[in-house]
Design an enzyme around this catalytic site. Structure first.
Site, PDB file in Angstrom:
ATOM      1  N   SER A 156       0.852  -1.187   0.000  1.00 36.87           N
ATOM      2  CA  SER A 156       0.000   0.000   0.000  1.00 36.87           C
ATOM      3  C   SER A 156       0.883   1.230   0.000  1.00 36.87           C
ATOM      4  O   SER A 156       2.043   1.185   0.455  1.00 36.87           O
ATOM      5  CB  SER A 156      -0.894   0.019   1.245  1.00 36.87           C
ATOM      6  OG  SER A 156      -1.463   1.296   1.465  1.00 36.87           O
ATOM      7  N   TYR A 168      -1.669  -0.734  10.384  1.00 30.21           N
ATOM      8  CA  TYR A 168      -1.805  -1.020   8.950  1.00 30.21           C
ATOM      9  C   TYR A 168      -0.570  -0.549   8.190  1.00 30.21           C
ATOM     10  O   TYR A 168       0.016  -1.302   7.402  1.00 30.21           O
ATOM     11  CB  TYR A 168      -3.054  -0.331   8.405  1.00 30.21           C
ATOM     12  CG  TYR A 168      -3.218  -0.495   6.908  1.00 30.21           C
ATOM     13  CD1 TYR A 168      -3.726  -1.669   6.363  1.00 30.21           C
ATOM     14  CD2 TYR A 168      -2.855   0.533   6.033  1.00 30.21           C
ATOM     15  CE1 TYR A 168      -3.869  -1.828   4.999  1.00 30.21           C
ATOM     16  CE2 TYR A 168      -3.000   0.386   4.668  1.00 30.21           C
ATOM     17  CZ  TYR A 168      -3.512  -0.790   4.147  1.00 30.21           C
ATOM     18  OH  TYR A 168      -3.645  -0.939   2.792  1.00 30.21           O
TER      19      TYR A 168
END
Length: 257
Positions: free
Chosen positions: A152, A165
């Site tokens: 990501s 995350y």
């Protein structure tokens, strides 16, 4: 999904896609099958996998559904063994399963943190551990061999209230870069894809009202899963000596301060 063409660029390749029941994983499975690969779809939701397999076969592709929990090492190893038996040794593995559960650390959301680590870190490593021998064997047999890990943009920037995350995705990106040096010596390409905002069902897992509101408000600028799938397909169809190590894929209008 258009019909599979004879002589397609991924003909004779065996692809494995995790997280294939939705989002980037499902879009990638469709695209790789469209390009001629025999595709193993891995995820926990068997009904969705069966539906996608039926769709791919109707379009002329070849696919099998393999129900597996990537957070469970034994489950992943059993899946790898089944793929080798039913389709042949995998030479293209797309680690697309992931989860996003942002929120304040002060809230003590330990279950959410554990799930992000179990899927985004442990799950990716379970897949790599189970399928790397197949990738090396494919490369040694003179076939193209690719490991594609989905990370990501959060690996490189600070997403709001996303410490765990972001940390999990930073692990994926750094691990992939280092693993490229190791597996490249065996002829296996390793690429990491770092998408920005993508319109997937992961947004429905977000319970923090502020972040969910931002995602909803910016939905029109988001990438579609098919955009990321096309990027993966591009990397996999390059000549074997070309390795795109890190690919950052952002919506044109998404900006970061």
């Amino acid at each position: 999904m258009s019909s599979v063409l004879q002589g397609a660029p991924l003909a004779d390749r065996v692809a494995v896609v995790t997280g294939a029941s939705a989002g980037i994983g499902a879009a990638t499975a469709r695209r790789l099958a469209e390009l001629g690969a025999r595709v193993a779809l891995l995820a926990r939701r068997a009904d969705r996998l069966d539906d996608l397999v039926a769709e791919i076969r109707k379009a002329g592709g070849e696919a099998v559904a393999v129900t597996a929990d990537i957070a469970d090492r034994a489950s992943v190893q059993a899946a790898a063994d089944r793929v080798a038996t039913e389709l042949g040794s995998a030479d293209l593995v797309v680690n697309a399963a992931g989860t996003y559960l942002p929120g304040p650390i002060a809230d003590g959301a330990a279950d959410a943190w554990a799930q992000e680590i179990a899927v985004n870190v442990t799950g990716q490593m379970n897949v790599i551990g189970a399928f790397t021998p197949q990738l090396i064997a494919a490369a040694e047999a003179g076939r193209s061999a690719d490991l594609v890990n989905i990370s990501s943009v959060g690996a490189d920037i600070n997403l709001t209230l996303s410490a765990v995350y972001d940390g999990s995705k930073a692990f994926v990106s750094k691990m992939s870069a280092t693993l490229r040096d190791e597996l490249g010596q065996h002829g296996v390409r390793v690429a990491v894809i770092e998408p920005g905002l993508v319109d997937t069902e992961l947004k429905t897992h977000v319970t923090h009202e502020g972040i969910r509101g931002w995602i909803d408000a910016n939905g029109e600028l988001a990438l579609q899963p098919e955009d990321v799938a096309e990027t993966i397909a591009f990397a996999a169809t390059l000549p074997p000596q070309v390795n795109l190590q890190t690919i950052v894929v952002l919506p044109t209008k998404q900006a970061f301060s």
